[in-house]
Write a protein that holds these residues in place. Structure first.
Motif, short mmCIF file in Angstrom:
data_model
loop_
_atom_site.label_atom_id
_atom_site.label_comp_id
_atom_site.label_asym_id
_atom_site.label_seq_id
_atom_site.Cartn_x
_atom_site.Cartn_y
_atom_site.Cartn_z
N VAL A 25 51.98 -10.41 -65.41
CA VAL A 25 53.06 -11.33 -65.07
C VAL A 25 54.39 -10.68 -65.44
CG1 VAL A 25 54.13 -13.56 -65.60
CG2 VAL A 25 51.64 -13.38 -65.37
N VAL A 26 55.33 -10.70 -64.50
CA VAL A 26 56.70 -10.25 -64.78
C VAL A 26 57.56 -11.51 -64.91
CG1 VAL A 26 58.72 -9.00 -63.96
CG2 VAL A 26 56.45 -8.06 -63.61
N ALA A 27 58.02 -11.78 -66.12
CA ALA A 27 58.87 -12.94 -66.37
C ALA A 27 60.33 -12.53 -66.20
CB ALA A 27 58.62 -13.48 -67.78
N LEU A 28 61.03 -13.25 -65.33
CA LEU A 28 62.40 -12.88 -64.97
C LEU A 28 63.44 -13.81 -65.57
CD1 LEU A 28 61.53 -12.28 -61.23
CD2 LEU A 28 62.04 -10.49 -62.88
N ASP A 42 47.24 -16.09 -76.96
CA ASP A 42 47.88 -17.39 -77.10
C ASP A 42 49.29 -17.39 -76.51
OD1 ASP A 42 45.66 -18.45 -78.37
OD2 ASP A 42 46.38 -17.93 -80.37
N SER A 43 49.97 -16.28 -76.63
CA SER A 43 51.33 -16.19 -76.12
C SER A 43 51.38 -16.09 -74.60
CB SER A 43 52.05 -14.98 -76.73
OG SER A 43 52.13 -15.10 -78.14
N VAL A 44 50.43 -15.38 -74.00
CA VAL A 44 50.46 -15.23 -72.54
C VAL A 44 50.05 -16.51 -71.83
CG1 VAL A 44 50.00 -12.75 -72.70
CG2 VAL A 44 48.10 -14.31 -72.29
N GLU A 45 49.36 -17.39 -72.52
CA GLU A 45 48.88 -18.63 -71.90
C GLU A 45 50.02 -19.40 -71.23
OE1 GLU A 45 46.96 -22.19 -70.79
OE2 GLU A 45 46.12 -20.22 -71.25
N GLY A 46 51.15 -19.52 -71.91
CA GLY A 46 52.25 -20.30 -71.37
C GLY A 46 52.92 -19.70 -70.15
N PHE A 47 52.62 -18.44 -69.87
CA PHE A 47 53.21 -17.76 -68.72
C PHE A 47 52.22 -17.63 -67.56
CE2 PHE A 47 55.57 -16.28 -72.39
CZ PHE A 47 56.89 -16.27 -71.95
N SER A 48 51.04 -18.18 -67.69
CA SER A 48 49.98 -17.89 -66.73
C SER A 48 49.94 -18.84 -65.54
CB SER A 48 48.62 -17.92 -67.45
OG SER A 48 48.37 -19.21 -67.99
N THR A 94 46.47 -3.01 -59.96
CA THR A 94 46.45 -4.27 -60.70
C THR A 94 47.49 -5.21 -60.11
OG1 THR A 94 45.80 -3.14 -62.74
CG2 THR A 94 46.77 -5.34 -62.96
N PRO A 95 47.12 -6.42 -59.76
CA PRO A 95 48.10 -7.36 -59.20
C PRO A 95 49.20 -7.71 -60.19
CG PRO A 95 45.86 -8.06 -58.68
CD PRO A 95 45.74 -6.96 -59.69
N VAL A 96 50.39 -7.97 -59.64
CA VAL A 96 51.54 -8.35 -60.45
C VAL A 96 52.14 -9.63 -59.88
CG1 VAL A 96 53.05 -6.78 -59.14
CG2 VAL A 96 53.77 -7.62 -61.37
N VAL A 97 52.41 -10.58 -60.76
CA VAL A 97 52.90 -11.91 -60.36
C VAL A 97 54.28 -12.12 -60.98
CG1 VAL A 97 52.46 -14.39 -60.43
CG2 VAL A 97 50.53 -12.78 -60.29
N ALA A 98 55.26 -12.43 -60.15
CA ALA A 98 56.61 -12.72 -60.65
C ALA A 98 56.70 -14.18 -61.05
CB ALA A 98 57.65 -12.40 -59.58
N GLY A 105 51.16 -23.62 -57.36
CA GLY A 105 50.36 -22.54 -57.92
C GLY A 105 50.82 -21.17 -57.49
N GLY A 106 52.01 -21.06 -56.91
CA GLY A 106 52.49 -19.77 -56.42
C GLY A 106 52.72 -18.75 -57.52
N ALA A 107 52.98 -19.19 -58.75
CA ALA A 107 53.20 -18.26 -59.86
C ALA A 107 52.00 -18.15 -60.79
CB ALA A 107 54.44 -18.70 -60.66
N ASN A 108 50.85 -18.65 -60.36
CA ASN A 108 49.66 -18.59 -61.21
C ASN A 108 49.05 -17.19 -61.19
OD1 ASN A 108 50.17 -21.31 -61.39
ND2 ASN A 108 48.05 -21.93 -61.04
N ALA A 109 48.62 -16.75 -62.37
CA ALA A 109 48.00 -15.43 -62.50
C ALA A 109 46.51 -15.58 -62.74
CB ALA A 109 48.63 -14.67 -63.66
N ALA A 110 45.75 -14.64 -62.23
CA ALA A 110 44.31 -14.59 -62.48
C ALA A 110 44.03 -13.65 -63.66
CB ALA A 110 43.58 -14.12 -61.23
#
Length: 458
Positions: free
Chosen positions: A88-91, A23-29, A65-69, A78-83
């Protein structure tokens, strides 16, 4: 049970920085591109330093493993969308302004610094950071760098790339490197910092930015014009350019946008026009006054039903505020598919006319806002919630608009980036030979293919 890559990340980072709760990662996806696909990341890492980012990238390389900033998540492509399963690296927590240097006219900031916060800090020294996307109260400098953001002032003062002097970033091997310079001039080696700007996190993850600053401009004169059609407004934009005028802003807002903002914010906006053009000129003294009068003449000559130099700056500021609020106001009406095409100024009237025809042809509501002075148009395609047929029609209109922009010598994205939504457009815009060059650069700087794969290049 955690994925192996998460366990590897936790070898070097404390647990409170690594979020795995679904539930927490949803907002960063995902970002704000409502129509771009996304999945569920394996983890979100709240980075606090460049070394944190380097640890994450090395773990992702080890486990392929892919990493998305991610910055503030205000992107529209959609440039920051994760699959599924990506990291996800939140900066956004890396939000310190490290230096404002009045002598060198530069600032050094972390990627999570909000655009408007940098502008406010620079203003304390009589300086100014010009790039100002509509999301400037929320978007971060790292995200602005990732997409080479522009904004209202870019018609005169340029876009993010024009202000980035140097970068610290983590490359595709997990190494922390510095690119660029602090000096006013410098041509040593390839311009790798310029290459990274606009690369949407596919060539490296930016952890620090050195930007050029300018002196604060003086008071601006506002010119407003009302038009009965977008093509007349487009003709006025062309006339302003042909007259040799360089406004600090030249923005187009149509009635759909003004009504949506008024309904949301009760700003008392009521104009007797289908389209409003807003021009600002910050040339000093008599030069600015003469330019304003010339702009009024351009508006009237193009068919404005009313055009004047504003004598009420509060009213002018309200109209510019409405321009910035247009996108979130329209989002309240239903899912919005946002275009970001840019055409030569001479073709702005034709492009606006083609957008209108696409709306009629596909039976879609299209609102128009634009950085009209440099030909960067943002038609917003609005569909009723849950109406799949309308969504399909909007997608067809979207594709037609992209094709029309290319046909007129334009580009599929002026400032939002390619991300996921514009990949077919990019493939249509550039030749196979140039696409191969893009792929070669990506392979050289991200040999293991872990940096935001699947973005820009399909």
């Amino acid at each position: 049970m955690s994925a192996p890559v998460v366990s590897a990340i936790l070898e070097n980072l404390p647990a409170h920085q690594v979020i795995t709760d679904p539930d927490s990662v949803e907002g960063f996806s995902h970002d704000q591109a409502a129509w771009a696909p996304y999945g569920r990341p394996a983890a979100v890492v709240k980075a606090a330093s460049a070394q944190d980012v380097a640890h994450v990238v090395r773990a992702c390389v080890r486990h392929r493993t892919p990493v998305v900033a991610r910055g503030a998540g205000t992107g529209l492509s959609g440039g920051a969308n994760a699959a599924d399963g990506q990291v996800v690296v939140a900066l956004d927590a890396m939000d310190r302004i490290l230096e404002v240097n009045p002598l060198e006219r530069l600032a050094v900031v972390q990627p999570g610094v909000v655009n408007d916060h940098l502008r406010a800090a620079a203003a304390e020294h009589g300086l100014w950071y010009p790039p100002d996307p509509a999301s400037s109260p929320w978007s971060t400098i790292g995200g602005n760098v990732a997409t080479n953001a522009g904004g209202v002032c870019c018609v005169k003062y340029g876009v993010t790339r024009d202000y980035v002097l140097g970068l610290e970033l983590v490359n595709g091997l997990g190494e922390v490197v510095r690119l660029g310079r602090r000096t006013a001039k410098g041509v040593a080696g390839y311009d790798l910092a310029g290459l990274v700007v606009g690369s949407e996190g596919t060539l490296g993850i930016v952890t620090e930015v050195t930007v050029r600053l300018r002196p604060l401009p003086g008071p601006a004169i506002t010119v407003a014009g009302f038009f009965s059609s977008v093509t007349d407004a487009g003709a006025a934009v062309r006339a302003v350019g042909a007259a040799g005028l360089t406004p600090s802003a030249l923005e187009l807002v149509d009635r759909h946008c003004l009504r949506a903002v008024d309904a949301w914010k009760n700003m008392g906006l009521s104009v007797d026009a289908d389209v409003v053009l807003l021009g600002r000129l910050d040339d000093p003294g008599d030069t600015g006054a003469r330019a304003a009068e010339r702009m009024v003449e351009c508006f009237r000559g193009a068919g404005a039903t009313w055009a004047e130099r504003s004598t009420d700056e509060q009213e002018a500021d309200a109209l510019f505020a409405a321009r910035r609020l247009a996108y979130p106001a329209l989002e309240r009406l239903g899912p919005v598919l946002t275009e970001d095409v840019c055409v030569p100024k001479e073709h702005v009237p034709e492009m606006l006319g083609r957008i209108e025809k696409a709306a009629v042809r596909h039976d879609v509501v299209i609102a128009n806002i634009a950085h009209a002075g440099d030909g960067n148009l943002h038609p917003l395609l609005i569909t009723p919630p849950g109406d799949e047929a309308a969504k399909a029609r909007a997608q067809a209109a979207f594709d037609d608009i992209v094709a029309d922009a290319i046909a007129l010598g334009g580009t599929v994205t002026g400032e939002h980036g390619v991300g996921l939504l514009k990949q077919p457009g990019l493939a249509a815009e550039i030749t196979p030979e140039v696409m191969a060059m893009h792929r070669a650069v990506k392979q050289a700087l991200d040999p293991h293919g872990v940096l935001n794969p699947g973005k820009i290049l399909s």
